[in-house]
Design a protein around this motif. Structure first.
Motif, PDB file in Angstrom:
ATOM      1  N   UNK A  39       0.880  -1.162   0.000  1.00 48.61           N
ATOM      2  CA  UNK A  39       0.000   0.000   0.000  1.00 48.61           C
ATOM      3  C   UNK A  39       0.921   1.216   0.000  1.00 48.61           C
ATOM      4  N   UNK A  40       1.066   1.849  -1.158  1.00 45.48           N
ATOM      5  CA  UNK A  40       1.999   2.976  -1.275  1.00 45.48           C
ATOM      6  C   UNK A  40       1.479   4.184  -0.509  1.00 45.48           C
ATOM      7  N   UNK A  41       2.390   4.788   0.276  1.00 43.94           N
ATOM      8  CA  UNK A  41       2.078   5.973   1.083  1.00 43.94           C
ATOM      9  C   UNK A  41       3.190   6.994   0.915  1.00 43.94           C
ATOM     10  N   UNK A  42       2.839   8.281   0.971  1.00 42.86           N
ATOM     11  CA  UNK A  42       3.851   9.328   0.906  1.00 42.86           C
ATOM     12  C   UNK A  42       4.406   9.606   2.300  1.00 42.86           C
ATOM     13  N   UNK A  45       1.734   9.980   5.007  1.00 39.32           N
ATOM     14  CA  UNK A  45       0.773   8.903   5.206  1.00 39.32           C
ATOM     15  C   UNK A  45      -0.376   8.898   4.234  1.00 39.32           C
ATOM     16  N   UNK A  46      -0.338   9.773   3.223  1.00 36.06           N
ATOM     17  CA  UNK A  46      -1.402   9.820   2.219  1.00 36.06           C
ATOM     18  C   UNK A  46      -1.224   8.693   1.210  1.00 36.06           C
ATOM     19  N   UNK A  47      -2.323   8.100   0.774  1.00 38.35           N
ATOM     20  CA  UNK A  47      -2.277   6.991  -0.182  1.00 38.35           C
ATOM     21  C   UNK A  47      -1.813   7.458  -1.543  1.00 38.35           C
ATOM     22  N   UNK A  48      -0.940   6.653  -2.151  1.00 40.41           N
ATOM     23  CA  UNK A  48      -0.454   6.911  -3.501  1.00 40.41           C
ATOM     24  C   UNK A  48      -0.912   5.828  -4.477  1.00 40.41           C
ATOM     25  N   UNK A  87       1.602   2.578   7.946  1.00 39.53           N
ATOM     26  CA  UNK A  87       3.055   2.685   7.849  1.00 39.53           C
ATOM     27  C   UNK A  87       3.371   3.550   6.640  1.00 39.53           C
ATOM     28  N   UNK A  88       4.227   4.546   6.861  1.00 38.47           N
ATOM     29  CA  UNK A  88       4.605   5.447   5.782  1.00 38.47           C
ATOM     30  C   UNK A  88       5.995   6.023   6.033  1.00 38.47           C
ATOM     31  N   UNK A  89       6.714   6.459   5.034  1.00 38.70           N
ATOM     32  CA  UNK A  89       6.401   6.256   3.616  1.00 38.70           C
ATOM     33  C   UNK A  89       6.590   4.789   3.227  1.00 38.70           C
ATOM     34  N   UNK A  90       5.937   4.414   2.195  1.00 44.25           N
ATOM     35  CA  UNK A  90       6.059   3.072   1.652  1.00 44.25           C
ATOM     36  C   UNK A  90       5.991   3.187   0.136  1.00 44.25           C
ATOM     37  N   UNK A  91       7.118   3.031  -0.544  1.00 49.22           N
ATOM     38  CA  UNK A  91       8.422   2.532  -0.133  1.00 49.22           C
ATOM     39  C   UNK A  91       9.179   3.519   0.769  1.00 49.22           C
ATOM     40  N   UNK A  92      10.177   2.966   1.506  1.00 52.40           N
ATOM     41  CA  UNK A  92      10.978   3.786   2.406  1.00 52.40           C
ATOM     42  C   UNK A  92      12.464   3.560   2.127  1.00 52.40           C
ATOM     43  N   UNK A  93      13.293   4.513   2.586  1.00 50.50           N
ATOM     44  CA  UNK A  93      14.737   4.367   2.385  1.00 50.50           C
ATOM     45  C   UNK A  93      15.443   3.868   3.632  1.00 50.50           C
ATOM     46  N   UNK A  94      15.415   4.611   4.709  1.00 50.48           N
ATOM     47  CA  UNK A  94      16.133   4.158   5.898  1.00 50.48           C
ATOM     48  C   UNK A  94      15.270   4.164   7.165  1.00 50.48           C
ATOM     49  N   UNK A  95      14.121   4.789   7.110  1.00 49.57           N
ATOM     50  CA  UNK A  95      13.217   4.774   8.257  1.00 49.57           C
ATOM     51  C   UNK A  95      11.782   4.932   7.782  1.00 49.57           C
ATOM     52  N   UNK A  96      10.877   4.402   8.595  1.00 50.54           N
ATOM     53  CA  UNK A  96       9.454   4.567   8.315  1.00 50.54           C
ATOM     54  C   UNK A  96       8.737   4.872   9.616  1.00 50.54           C
ATOM     55  N   UNK A  97       7.545   5.392   9.483  1.00 50.54           N
ATOM     56  CA  UNK A  97       6.702   5.742  10.626  1.00 50.54           C
ATOM     57  C   UNK A  97       5.606   4.693  10.764  1.00 50.54           C
TER      58      UNK A  97
END
Length: 168
Positions: A39-42, A45-48, A87-97
């Motif tokens: 589920x892609x998120x910015x 946390x908004x849906x992409x 969970x966001x962002x998704x995709x993530x680089x080094x950390x996510x919320x």
């Protein structure tokens, strides 16, 4: 003759019952688990994209391999879980919320972040609210899975998972 037929019928029934139970056990412990769809998120946390309907719910049925990620087990509840997990962002680089909303009082969330080999990369047994997670050693992976259990104040558990894409 009737006795013999009855014995044969009972034998077939018992054999069929235990075969089905064995198939269920084997399916539950040996199922191949695929990490697919996110589920892609910015960054807010908004849906992409359209959500992956299998992710970020609290009503999963897990295989033995998935259950073994957690040492503690509790009774499953037949009630609906009203907590939301994002969970966001998704995709993530080094950390996510990880953001939990509507978490009942005296409840906690236990998590396990795993790779496709089920190596645990990050774990925590008592998460509440909003948490920033920076898992170590994620280079070289494409998709990770976050397993989670919500344990409520009455020691009932609600469980789920979500796939997270690692972006280099």
């Amino acid at each position: 003759m009737k006795v013999r037929n009855s014995i044969v019928i009972i034998f077939v029934f018992v054999f069929s019952f235990f075969s089905c139970e064995k198939d269920k056990e084997q399916k539950n412990s040996d199922s191949t688990i695929y990490f697919t769809g996110i589920s892609k998120k910015d960054f807010e946390g908004n849906s992409l994209s359209e959500p992956d309907e299998t992710d970020w719910r609290f009503d999963d049925e897990w295989t033995t391999k998935e259950e073994d990620l957690f040492t503690e087990t509790y009774s499953c509840s037949n009630q609906e879980c009203l907590t939301n997990i994002v969970v966001y962002p998704n995709p993530f680089q080094n950390r996510f919320i990880l953001n939990l909303s509507d978490l009942p009082n005296s409840s906690r969330l236990a998590i396990r972040l795993v790779n496709k080999n089920f190596d645990v990369l990050f774990e925590h047994d008592s998460i509440e609210g909003i948490v920033s997670i920076m898992p170590p050693n994620i280079s070289g992976y494409d998709t990770l899975r976050l397993y989670y259990k919500l344990i409520d104040s009455e020691n009932y558990e609600f469980k789920g998972h979500g796939d997270i894409l690692v972006q280099e």
